[in-house]
Design a protein around this motif. Structure first.
Motif, PDB file in Angstrom:
ATOM      1  N   THR A  45       0.835  -1.202   0.000  1.00  8.79           N
ATOM      2  CA  THR A  45       0.000   0.000   0.000  1.00  8.79           C
ATOM      3  C   THR A  45       0.869   1.251   0.000  1.00  8.79           C
ATOM      4  OG1 THR A  45      -1.749  -1.165   1.169  1.00  8.79           O
ATOM      5  CG2 THR A  45      -1.821   1.230   1.229  1.00  8.79           C
ATOM      6  N   ARG A  46       1.901   1.248   0.838  1.00  8.30           N
ATOM      7  CA  ARG A  46       2.820   2.386   0.898  1.00  8.30           C
ATOM      8  C   ARG A  46       3.490   2.621  -0.461  1.00  8.30           C
ATOM      9  NH1 ARG A  46       5.909   0.339   4.555  1.00  8.30           N
ATOM     10  NH2 ARG A  46       4.340   0.196   6.170  1.00  8.30           N
ATOM     11  N   GLN A  47       3.936   1.540  -1.114  1.00  7.55           N
ATOM     12  CA  GLN A  47       4.563   1.655  -2.430  1.00  7.55           C
ATOM     13  C   GLN A  47       3.585   2.209  -3.461  1.00  7.55           C
ATOM     14  OE1 GLN A  47       5.957  -2.280  -3.311  1.00  7.55           O
ATOM     15  NE2 GLN A  47       7.851  -2.028  -2.138  1.00  7.55           N
ATOM     16  N   GLU A  48       2.352   1.780  -3.398  1.00  4.96           N
ATOM     17  CA  GLU A  48       1.346   2.270  -4.354  1.00  4.96           C
ATOM     18  C   GLU A  48       1.088   3.758  -4.161  1.00  4.96           C
ATOM     19  OE1 GLU A  48      -1.231   2.141  -7.536  1.00  4.96           O
ATOM     20  OE2 GLU A  48       0.228   0.664  -6.868  1.00  4.96           O
ATOM     21  N   TYR A  49       0.987   4.205  -2.913  1.00  5.76           N
ATOM     22  CA  TYR A  49       0.796   5.631  -2.646  1.00  5.76           C
ATOM     23  C   TYR A  49       1.987   6.442  -3.147  1.00  5.76           C
ATOM     24  CZ  TYR A  49      -3.329   4.885   0.315  1.00  5.76           C
ATOM     25  OH  TYR A  49      -4.574   4.579   0.786  1.00  5.76           O
ATOM     26  N   GLU A  50       3.194   5.938  -2.945  1.00 12.39           N
ATOM     27  CA  GLU A  50       4.389   6.638  -3.423  1.00 12.39           C
ATOM     28  C   GLU A  50       4.390   6.720  -4.948  1.00 12.39           C
ATOM     29  OE1 GLU A  50       7.597   4.498  -1.656  1.00 12.39           O
ATOM     30  OE2 GLU A  50       7.220   5.304   0.344  1.00 12.39           O
ATOM     31  N   ARG A  51       4.004   5.636  -5.619  1.00 12.53           N
ATOM     32  CA  ARG A  51       3.960   5.624  -7.081  1.00 12.53           C
ATOM     33  C   ARG A  51       2.928   6.631  -7.585  1.00 12.53           C
ATOM     34  NH1 ARG A  51       0.988   4.000 -11.066  1.00 12.53           N
ATOM     35  NH2 ARG A  51      -0.537   2.979  -9.729  1.00 12.53           N
ATOM     36  N   GLU A  52       1.762   6.698  -6.933  1.00 17.26           N
ATOM     37  CA  GLU A  52       0.732   7.641  -7.345  1.00 17.26           C
ATOM     38  C   GLU A  52       1.206   9.080  -7.141  1.00 17.26           C
ATOM     39  OE1 GLU A  52      -2.895   6.762  -5.327  1.00 17.26           O
ATOM     40  OE2 GLU A  52      -3.205   4.890  -6.413  1.00 17.26           O
ATOM     41  N   ASP A  53       1.922   9.338  -6.060  1.00 23.83           N
ATOM     42  CA  ASP A  53       2.453  10.691  -5.813  1.00 23.83           C
ATOM     43  C   ASP A  53       3.463  11.073  -6.891  1.00 23.83           C
ATOM     44  OD1 ASP A  53       0.891  11.040  -3.590  1.00 23.83           O
ATOM     45  OD2 ASP A  53       2.482  10.521  -2.151  1.00 23.83           O
ATOM     46  N   ARG A  54       4.316  10.137  -7.292  1.00 30.68           N
ATOM     47  CA  ARG A  54       5.309  10.411  -8.348  1.00 30.68           C
ATOM     48  C   ARG A  54       4.605  10.688  -9.676  1.00 30.68           C
ATOM     49  NH1 ARG A  54       8.070   5.929  -6.216  1.00 30.68           N
ATOM     50  NH2 ARG A  54       7.274   4.701  -7.948  1.00 30.68           N
ATOM     51  N   ASP A  55       3.592   9.894  -9.988  1.00 30.65           N
ATOM     52  CA  ASP A  55       2.892  10.032 -11.262  1.00 30.65           C
ATOM     53  C   ASP A  55       2.084  11.323 -11.351  1.00 30.65           C
ATOM     54  OD1 ASP A  55       3.966   7.633 -12.001  1.00 30.65           O
ATOM     55  OD2 ASP A  55       2.111   6.477 -11.738  1.00 30.65           O
ATOM     56  N   SER A  56       1.593  11.804 -10.235  1.00 31.53           N
ATOM     57  CA  SER A  56       0.755  13.007 -10.262  1.00 31.53           C
ATOM     58  C   SER A  56       1.584  14.292 -10.284  1.00 31.53           C
ATOM     59  CB  SER A  56      -0.197  13.020  -9.074  1.00 31.53           C
ATOM     60  OG  SER A  56       0.528  13.181  -7.866  1.00 31.53           O
ATOM     61  N   SER A  57       2.859  14.193  -9.991  1.00 33.92           N
ATOM     62  CA  SER A  57       3.718  15.389  -9.978  1.00 33.92           C
ATOM     63  C   SER A  57       4.149  15.803 -11.354  1.00 33.92           C
ATOM     64  CB  SER A  57       4.973  15.123  -9.147  1.00 33.92           C
ATOM     65  OG  SER A  57       4.611  14.840  -7.824  1.00 33.92           O
TER      66      SER A  57
END
Length: 57
Positions: A45-57
């Protein structure tokens, strides 16, 4: 005697019971996970949130 409505009553009843059994099994499994399984879920879950944050930037 017409067997059509009786057949569908049986089919729907069996389907509803199967759905209840599947839901019960899922709830049981989610409540009785091991520490390793819980840690794995949290890490993913933590990895998925980090990936989403990277993609939205």
């Amino acid at each position: 005697m017409e067997s059509g409505p009786f057949f569908w009553l049986i089919v729907l009843t069996v389907g509803a019971v199967a759905l209840l059994v599947a839901l019960g099994y899922g709830l049981y499994r989610s409540q009785h996970r091991s520490r390793a399984e819980k840690a794995l879920t949290e890490a993913a879950t933590r990895q998925e949130y980090e990936r989403e944050d990277r993609d939205s930037s």
